[in-house]
Design a protein around this motif. Structure first.
Motif, PDB file in Angstrom:
ATOM      1  N   SER A 325       0.833  -1.204   0.000  1.00 54.67           N
ATOM      2  CA  SER A 325       0.000   0.000   0.000  1.00 54.67           C
ATOM      3  C   SER A 325       0.866   1.252   0.000  1.00 54.67           C
ATOM      4  O   SER A 325       2.019   1.232   0.452  1.00 54.67           O
ATOM      5  CB  SER A 325      -0.928   0.009   1.219  1.00 54.67           C
ATOM      6  N   MET A 326       0.268   2.331  -0.499  1.00 59.28           N
ATOM      7  CA  MET A 326       0.911   3.641  -0.472  1.00 59.28           C
ATOM      8  C   MET A 326      -0.164   4.681  -0.192  1.00 59.28           C
ATOM      9  O   MET A 326      -1.223   4.668  -0.835  1.00 59.28           O
ATOM     10  CB  MET A 326       1.614   3.928  -1.807  1.00 59.28           C
ATOM     11  N   ALA A 327       0.090   5.529   0.770  1.00 59.05           N
ATOM     12  CA  ALA A 327      -0.888   6.538   1.149  1.00 59.05           C
ATOM     13  C   ALA A 327      -1.256   7.412  -0.041  1.00 59.05           C
ATOM     14  O   ALA A 327      -0.381   7.909  -0.759  1.00 59.05           O
ATOM     15  CB  ALA A 327      -0.340   7.394   2.295  1.00 59.05           C
ATOM     16  N   GLY A 328      -2.568   7.569  -0.254  1.00 54.47           N
ATOM     17  CA  GLY A 328      -3.060   8.396  -1.335  1.00 54.47           C
ATOM     18  C   GLY A 328      -3.072   7.728  -2.695  1.00 54.47           C
ATOM     19  O   GLY A 328      -3.526   8.326  -3.675  1.00 54.47           O
ATOM     20  N   THR A 329      -2.608   6.490  -2.773  1.00 49.49           N
ATOM     21  CA  THR A 329      -2.534   5.795  -4.059  1.00 49.49           C
ATOM     22  C   THR A 329      -3.432   4.572  -4.122  1.00 49.49           C
ATOM     23  O   THR A 329      -4.153   4.372  -5.098  1.00 49.49           O
ATOM     24  CB  THR A 329      -1.082   5.371  -4.355  1.00 49.49           C
ATOM     25  N   GLY A 330      -3.425   3.764  -3.082  1.00 46.97           N
ATOM     26  CA  GLY A 330      -4.255   2.573  -3.072  1.00 46.97           C
ATOM     27  C   GLY A 330      -3.585   1.424  -2.348  1.00 46.97           C
ATOM     28  O   GLY A 330      -2.496   1.573  -1.778  1.00 46.97           O
ATOM     29  N   THR A 331      -4.239   0.271  -2.363  1.00 47.21           N
ATOM     30  CA  THR A 331      -3.778  -0.899  -1.625  1.00 47.21           C
ATOM     31  C   THR A 331      -3.936  -2.149  -2.480  1.00 47.21           C
ATOM     32  O   THR A 331      -4.944  -2.309  -3.171  1.00 47.21           O
ATOM     33  CB  THR A 331      -4.574  -1.058  -0.314  1.00 47.21           C
ATOM     34  N   ASP A 332      -2.940  -3.018  -2.422  1.00 46.88           N
ATOM     35  CA  ASP A 332      -3.000  -4.343  -3.034  1.00 46.88           C
ATOM     36  C   ASP A 332      -2.903  -5.384  -1.927  1.00 46.88           C
ATOM     37  O   ASP A 332      -1.996  -5.306  -1.078  1.00 46.88           O
ATOM     38  CB  ASP A 332      -1.856  -4.561  -4.021  1.00 46.88           C
ATOM     39  N   VAL A 333      -3.820  -6.350  -1.939  1.00 42.61           N
ATOM     40  CA  VAL A 333      -3.757  -7.486  -1.018  1.00 42.61           C
ATOM     41  C   VAL A 333      -3.507  -8.735  -1.844  1.00 42.61           C
ATOM     42  O   VAL A 333      -4.333  -9.111  -2.673  1.00 42.61           O
ATOM     43  CB  VAL A 333      -5.058  -7.632  -0.200  1.00 42.61           C
ATOM     44  N   GLU A 334      -2.371  -9.367  -1.617  1.00 43.53           N
ATOM     45  CA  GLU A 334      -2.028 -10.580  -2.349  1.00 43.53           C
ATOM     46  C   GLU A 334      -2.334 -11.801  -1.489  1.00 43.53           C
ATOM     47  O   GLU A 334      -1.978 -11.853  -0.315  1.00 43.53           O
ATOM     48  CB  GLU A 334      -0.552 -10.584  -2.752  1.00 43.53           C
ATOM     49  N   ILE A 335      -3.000 -12.782  -2.106  1.00 43.00           N
ATOM     50  CA  ILE A 335      -3.354 -14.024  -1.437  1.00 43.00           C
ATOM     51  C   ILE A 335      -2.639 -15.158  -2.163  1.00 43.00           C
ATOM     52  O   ILE A 335      -2.863 -15.366  -3.357  1.00 43.00           O
ATOM     53  CB  ILE A 335      -4.874 -14.277  -1.464  1.00 43.00           C
ATOM     54  N   LEU A 336      -1.787 -15.881  -1.451  1.00 47.08           N
ATOM     55  CA  LEU A 336      -1.075 -17.008  -2.039  1.00 47.08           C
ATOM     56  C   LEU A 336      -1.685 -18.301  -1.513  1.00 47.08           C
ATOM     57  O   LEU A 336      -1.769 -18.515  -0.300  1.00 47.08           O
ATOM     58  CB  LEU A 336       0.413 -16.950  -1.687  1.00 47.08           C
ATOM     59  N   LEU A 337      -2.115 -19.165  -2.450  1.00 48.98           N
ATOM     60  CA  LEU A 337      -2.768 -20.423  -2.101  1.00 48.98           C
ATOM     61  C   LEU A 337      -2.194 -21.544  -2.956  1.00 48.98           C
ATOM     62  O   LEU A 337      -1.685 -21.296  -4.056  1.00 48.98           O
ATOM     63  CB  LEU A 337      -4.280 -20.332  -2.357  1.00 48.98           C
ATOM     64  N   PRO A 338      -2.289 -22.797  -2.483  1.00 46.29           N
ATOM     65  CA  PRO A 338      -1.903 -23.904  -3.350  1.00 46.29           C
ATOM     66  C   PRO A 338      -2.944 -24.065  -4.457  1.00 46.29           C
ATOM     67  O   PRO A 338      -4.143 -23.925  -4.222  1.00 46.29           O
ATOM     68  CB  PRO A 338      -1.896 -25.115  -2.410  1.00 46.29           C
ATOM     69  N   ALA A 339      -2.489 -24.367  -5.656  1.00 46.76           N
ATOM     70  CA  ALA A 339      -3.405 -24.528  -6.789  1.00 46.76           C
ATOM     71  C   ALA A 339      -3.912 -25.968  -6.811  1.00 46.76           C
ATOM     72  O   ALA A 339      -3.344 -26.840  -7.464  1.00 46.76           O
ATOM     73  CB  ALA A 339      -2.699 -24.180  -8.097  1.00 46.76           C
TER      74      ALA A 339
END
Length: 352
Positions: A325-339
């Motif tokens: 995340s970066m203030a004023g820019t946005g947020t990314d949430v990454e989820i890592l799972l077994p396929a």
């Protein structure tokens, strides 16, 4: 002593301390004897001082390597456990324990905190609660259907559509008790949730879902924990796009990376400060067994921690969430799972 104790005698601090103390005592006796002999004969004092200094330095080095360093290593392990990491993950890190009794204690704790056993207990509890509350969803669906019918009769199409979406969302959330669902089902629930939110925010919100067309079929068949994406999508709306001025854009990106499924949920909202981001990722790095965190909901992150803990319990601590995340820019949430595409595929904590 139980057979489960696997360490040799040199693997315990009390034994090492006893050996070093005995060596120090022998060295002291030898030096005293040599000093007495040198004082009586008048010879060998330089040799005595040199040998004594070398022996003392060697004993000091042995104490640091064999006793002090393992002690601090053990202390660090205990601190990590108190912060939420499991003893199983730290067993290789702590190669020395204080005593055989402490070794037995760690093994008992490993068995008591075994993630598969906890998951079985959680599933049995969830099944019991689902059976206990079956009547309530039934009543809820009937009531929502009555409201929808009345809205259609009155010509309130938007109210009827909203009610239908709400009933579909509750049906997925409450009635579907499986541990794992397909990515396609989870995405459909996200779209239903977003459809409800659009009645509140109007055209202020936009949602896009993207993945490689060549992998789309396989990705959609992958099995993931129920309510993995929707709580994070909700978190992005409430703590990100709702607080900004103007339109908000949300993106769910899915891709296969080797044997893993990577899901990225992004928003262009207000973002997080570096300190808030650091604290959030520290909470997410803790074990799935650290369920006692009861931060107020106003601080945010409850949904992320919940999803992360469930992933840890099901698949292990090598999977889970990480936030960028970066203030004023946005947020990314990454989820890592077994396929995985079947509930029977092996996974840590999986039920047989």
């Amino acid at each position: 002593m139980e057979k489960s104790v696997r360490k040799t005698r040199t693997g315990y601090l009390f034994f090492r301390a006893a050996v070093l103390a005995a060596a120090a005592a022998v060295l002291t006796v030898l030096l005293l004897g040599a000093g007495l002999w040198a004082s009586l004969t008048g010879h060998g004092l330089p040799w005595l001082w040199g040998a004594g200094a070398a022996a003392f330095l060697f004993l000091l080095w042995c104490t640091g390597v064999w006793l002090v360093r393992p002690y601090f290593r053990m202390e660090q392990t205990v601190r990590l456990f108190l912060e939420g990491y499991t003893t199983g993950k730290l067993s290789d890190f702590m190669d020395v324990t204080a005593s055989p009794a402490e070794e037995l204690l760690l093994e008992r704790m490993d068995r008591a905190l075994d993630s598969s056993e906890l998951l079985k207990l959680n599933k049995r509890q969830a099944q019991y609660l689902a059976l206990q509350n079956q009547i309530n969803p039934h009543f809820l669906y009937n009531t929502l259907e009555s409201i929808r019918s009345e809205a259609l009769i009155a010509g309130l199409d938007r109210v009827a559509d909203m009610t239908e979406a709400l009933a579909s969302f509750f049906r997925y959330t409450i009635s579907k008790v499986e541990n794992l669902v397909s990515v396609e089902e989870e995405l459909h629930n996200c779209e239903t949730y977003f459809r409800i939110q659009r009645y509140r925010f109007g055209n202020r919100l936009e949602l896009s879902i993207e993945c490689d067309p060549e992998d789309e079929e396989e990705i959609y068949r992958c099995r993931i924990p129920k309510l993995t994406m929707q709580p994070i999508l909700e978190n992005s709306i409430i703590h990100g796009t709702e607080l900004k001025i103007g339109a908000g854009h949300l993106l769910i990106h899915l891709e296969l990376t080797g044997k893993c499924l990577l899901i990225r949920i992004s928003d262009d909202g207000v973002g997080m400060s570096p300190e808030t981001l650091r604290k959030m990722n520290e909470r997410l790095e803790k074990s799935g067994l650290a369920l006692a965190d009861r931060a107020p909901e106003s601080e945010g992150g409850i949904a992320l921690v919940n999803v992360n803990n469930r992933i840890h319990l099901l698949f292990g601590e090598e999977y889970g969430l990480h936030v960028f995340s970066m203030a004023g820019t946005g947020t990314d949430v990454e989820i890592l799972l077994p396929a995985i595409t079947s509930d029977r595929e092996p996974r840590r904590g999986a039920l047989s």
